[in-house]
Write a protein that holds these residues in place. Sequence first.
Motif, PDB file in Angstrom:
ATOM      1  N   GLY A 231       0.891  -1.026  -0.124  1.00  0.00           N
ATOM      2  CA  GLY A 231       0.042  -0.015  -0.024  1.00  0.00           C
ATOM      3  C   GLY A 231       0.549   1.344  -0.067  1.00  0.00           C
ATOM      4  O   GLY A 231       0.411   2.178  -0.782  1.00  0.00           O
ATOM      5  N   LEU A 232       1.920   1.394   0.984  1.00  0.00           N
ATOM      6  CA  LEU A 232       2.838   2.388   0.621  1.00  0.00           C
ATOM      7  C   LEU A 232       3.592   2.456  -0.478  1.00  0.00           C
ATOM      8  O   LEU A 232       3.749   3.587  -1.143  1.00  0.00           O
ATOM      9  CB  LEU A 232       3.937   2.278   2.045  1.00  0.00           C
ATOM     10  CG  LEU A 232       3.336   2.098   3.499  1.00  0.00           C
ATOM     11  CD1 LEU A 232       4.463   1.625   4.235  1.00  0.00           C
ATOM     12  CD2 LEU A 232       2.550   3.433   3.914  1.00  0.00           C
ATOM     13  N   ALA A 233       3.950   1.420  -1.245  1.00  0.00           N
ATOM     14  CA  ALA A 233       4.587   1.517  -2.549  1.00  0.00           C
ATOM     15  C   ALA A 233       3.539   2.046  -3.531  1.00  0.00           C
ATOM     16  O   ALA A 233       4.070   2.714  -4.466  1.00  0.00           O
ATOM     17  CB  ALA A 233       5.226   0.060  -2.767  1.00  0.00           C
ATOM     18  N   ALA A 234       2.524   1.788  -3.413  1.00  0.00           N
ATOM     19  CA  ALA A 234       1.453   2.081  -4.402  1.00  0.00           C
ATOM     20  C   ALA A 234       1.251   3.449  -4.148  1.00  0.00           C
ATOM     21  O   ALA A 234       1.220   4.248  -5.277  1.00  0.00           O
ATOM     22  CB  ALA A 234       0.218   1.311  -4.088  1.00  0.00           C
ATOM     23  N   ALA A 235       1.347   4.003  -2.990  1.00  0.00           N
ATOM     24  CA  ALA A 235       1.245   5.565  -2.858  1.00  0.00           C
ATOM     25  C   ALA A 235       2.174   6.281  -3.398  1.00  0.00           C
ATOM     26  O   ALA A 235       2.004   7.327  -4.098  1.00  0.00           O
ATOM     27  CB  ALA A 235       1.070   5.768  -1.306  1.00  0.00           C
ATOM     28  N   ASP A 236       3.641   5.718  -3.225  1.00  0.00           N
ATOM     29  CA  ASP A 236       4.957   6.378  -3.597  1.00  0.00           C
ATOM     30  C   ASP A 236       4.859   6.266  -5.166  1.00  0.00           C
ATOM     31  O   ASP A 236       5.174   7.332  -5.842  1.00  0.00           O
ATOM     32  CB  ASP A 236       6.144   5.541  -3.366  1.00  0.00           C
ATOM     33  CG  ASP A 236       6.417   5.779  -1.774  1.00  0.00           C
ATOM     34  OD1 ASP A 236       5.695   6.903  -1.130  1.00  0.00           O
ATOM     35  OD2 ASP A 236       6.945   4.973  -1.088  1.00  0.00           O
ATOM     36  N   TYR A 237       4.167   5.235  -5.850  1.00  0.00           N
ATOM     37  CA  TYR A 237       3.980   5.235  -7.372  1.00  0.00           C
ATOM     38  C   TYR A 237       3.000   6.390  -7.776  1.00  0.00           C
ATOM     39  O   TYR A 237       3.263   6.910  -8.926  1.00  0.00           O
ATOM     40  CB  TYR A 237       3.674   3.776  -7.671  1.00  0.00           C
ATOM     41  CG  TYR A 237       3.153   3.578  -8.963  1.00  0.00           C
ATOM     42  CD1 TYR A 237       4.453   3.886 -10.164  1.00  0.00           C
ATOM     43  CD2 TYR A 237       1.850   3.569  -9.705  1.00  0.00           C
ATOM     44  CE1 TYR A 237       4.040   3.650 -11.368  1.00  0.00           C
ATOM     45  CE2 TYR A 237       1.552   3.523 -11.049  1.00  0.00           C
ATOM     46  CZ  TYR A 237       2.812   3.725 -11.883  1.00  0.00           C
ATOM     47  OH  TYR A 237       2.404   3.661 -13.189  1.00  0.00           O
ATOM     48  N   LEU A 263      -0.472   9.108   0.997  1.00  0.00           N
ATOM     49  CA  LEU A 263      -0.884  10.256   0.221  1.00  0.00           C
ATOM     50  C   LEU A 263      -1.367  11.507   1.223  1.00  0.00           C
ATOM     51  O   LEU A 263      -0.896  12.294   0.943  1.00  0.00           O
ATOM     52  CB  LEU A 263      -1.952   9.855  -0.400  1.00  0.00           C
ATOM     53  CG  LEU A 263      -1.822   8.444  -1.640  1.00  0.00           C
ATOM     54  CD1 LEU A 263      -3.118   7.942  -2.217  1.00  0.00           C
ATOM     55  CD2 LEU A 263      -0.697   8.918  -2.615  1.00  0.00           C
ATOM     56  N   GLN A 264      -1.919  11.113   2.302  1.00  0.00           N
ATOM     57  CA  GLN A 264      -2.453  11.832   3.245  1.00  0.00           C
ATOM     58  C   GLN A 264      -1.219  12.829   3.720  1.00  0.00           C
ATOM     59  O   GLN A 264      -1.261  14.022   3.936  1.00  0.00           O
ATOM     60  CB  GLN A 264      -3.352  11.643   4.210  1.00  0.00           C
ATOM     61  CG  GLN A 264      -4.805  11.243   3.721  1.00  0.00           C
ATOM     62  CD  GLN A 264      -5.795  10.529   5.107  1.00  0.00           C
ATOM     63  OE1 GLN A 264      -5.070   9.776   5.648  1.00  0.00           O
ATOM     64  NE2 GLN A 264      -6.751  10.787   5.289  1.00  0.00           N
ATOM     65  N   GLN A 265      -0.241  11.899   4.172  1.00  0.00           N
ATOM     66  CA  GLN A 265       1.224  12.475   4.502  1.00  0.00           C
ATOM     67  C   GLN A 265       1.698  13.502   3.579  1.00  0.00           C
ATOM     68  O   GLN A 265       2.374  14.410   3.934  1.00  0.00           O
ATOM     69  CB  GLN A 265       1.881  11.462   4.821  1.00  0.00           C
ATOM     70  CG  GLN A 265       1.614  10.892   6.323  1.00  0.00           C
ATOM     71  CD  GLN A 265       2.365   9.275   6.588  1.00  0.00           C
ATOM     72  OE1 GLN A 265       3.161   9.197   5.830  1.00  0.00           O
ATOM     73  NE2 GLN A 265       2.050   8.899   7.861  1.00  0.00           N
TER      74      GLN A 265
END
Length: 344
Positions: A231-237, A263-265
């Motif tokens: 999930g974190l990697a998807a957000a970075d993408y 994404l909120q961060q």
Amino acid sequence: MKPEKAVTIYDIASHLNISAATVSRGLQDHPAISRETKKRILAAAKKLGYRTNTFAKSLRTRKTNTIGVIVHRLNSYFISTVLAGMESTANKEGYNLIISQSLERFEKEQQAVLTMYNKQVDGLLISLAADTPSIEHLEPFFSRKIPVVFFDRAPGVNLHTSILVDNFRAAYKATTHLLEQGCKKLMHLAGNTTSNLYAERLAGFKQALKDHHIRFSDKLLFESDLSEDAGLAAADYILSLKDRPDGVFVANDNSAVHCMLRLQQAGMKIPEDIAFVGFNNDPITRVISPNLSSINYPGLTLGVTAIQTMLNHINGLATLENTSSIVLRDELIIRASSLRNKNL
């Protein structure tokens, strides 16, 4: 020091001054034995420390009163609710479960299947690992007519009984909701699409786009193991894209929540900048702010239905030749994470 001698039905018979045959029938809840006598027998058995010889009983009946269950992972809320439904239903019918996990590895699933077979389970309930290429490893069960019921994840061929939700329809529903909320550029965070379950969710996503005249883009497909890190990697993408999506359908809630947090961060607003819908309706959907919209997948009902179906096979109420897919109802639970159009 010599080990203490096991208590037998003859010891109980001597203690109560009745025949061993009466004790045996009483312990088996035989209708010819009165309720009062059964109570006396059970009380004496408990007092003397009698233990049923389940091995000898299984030799007589050719049943072990155990059902094998193989899941892909134990560490999820969904699977825990499935197992809760299975265990409560099985226990009421006098059955115990032997549970194993494949950790999404076919080799481990093969070993678990062999272990269940060697333990002579009366039936096998299995949710396939993501990389399981075929079901040939279940042939020992099939050849000996030992019931196998698939749940949540089933093989592509419809030759065996399966308990499922319509993943295509559920994904179509979730994607359509995002489009109706005004999203124009949708992304899908998918699981391993070699698994029918995730392939069907991707297909439902694509069909919803097609029906709304939106072209599918490979750049907006992110395939992973749907873990927290994924999930974190998807957000970075997403953050790396120049032309970012404005809506995301995620194939599970855990990955969706961690993608949202990252994404909120980074300063993105949900759902104003990007809307989200997950899958499973885990408790975490109601902890994250804004609360996550999700497909409600009835895990408890699935577990109960799977055991009931298995017992029908074991007890001869259903034949292995008459196979079916039991499709459970799903529901889209709409929460703040996807509500961009406040008038809907």
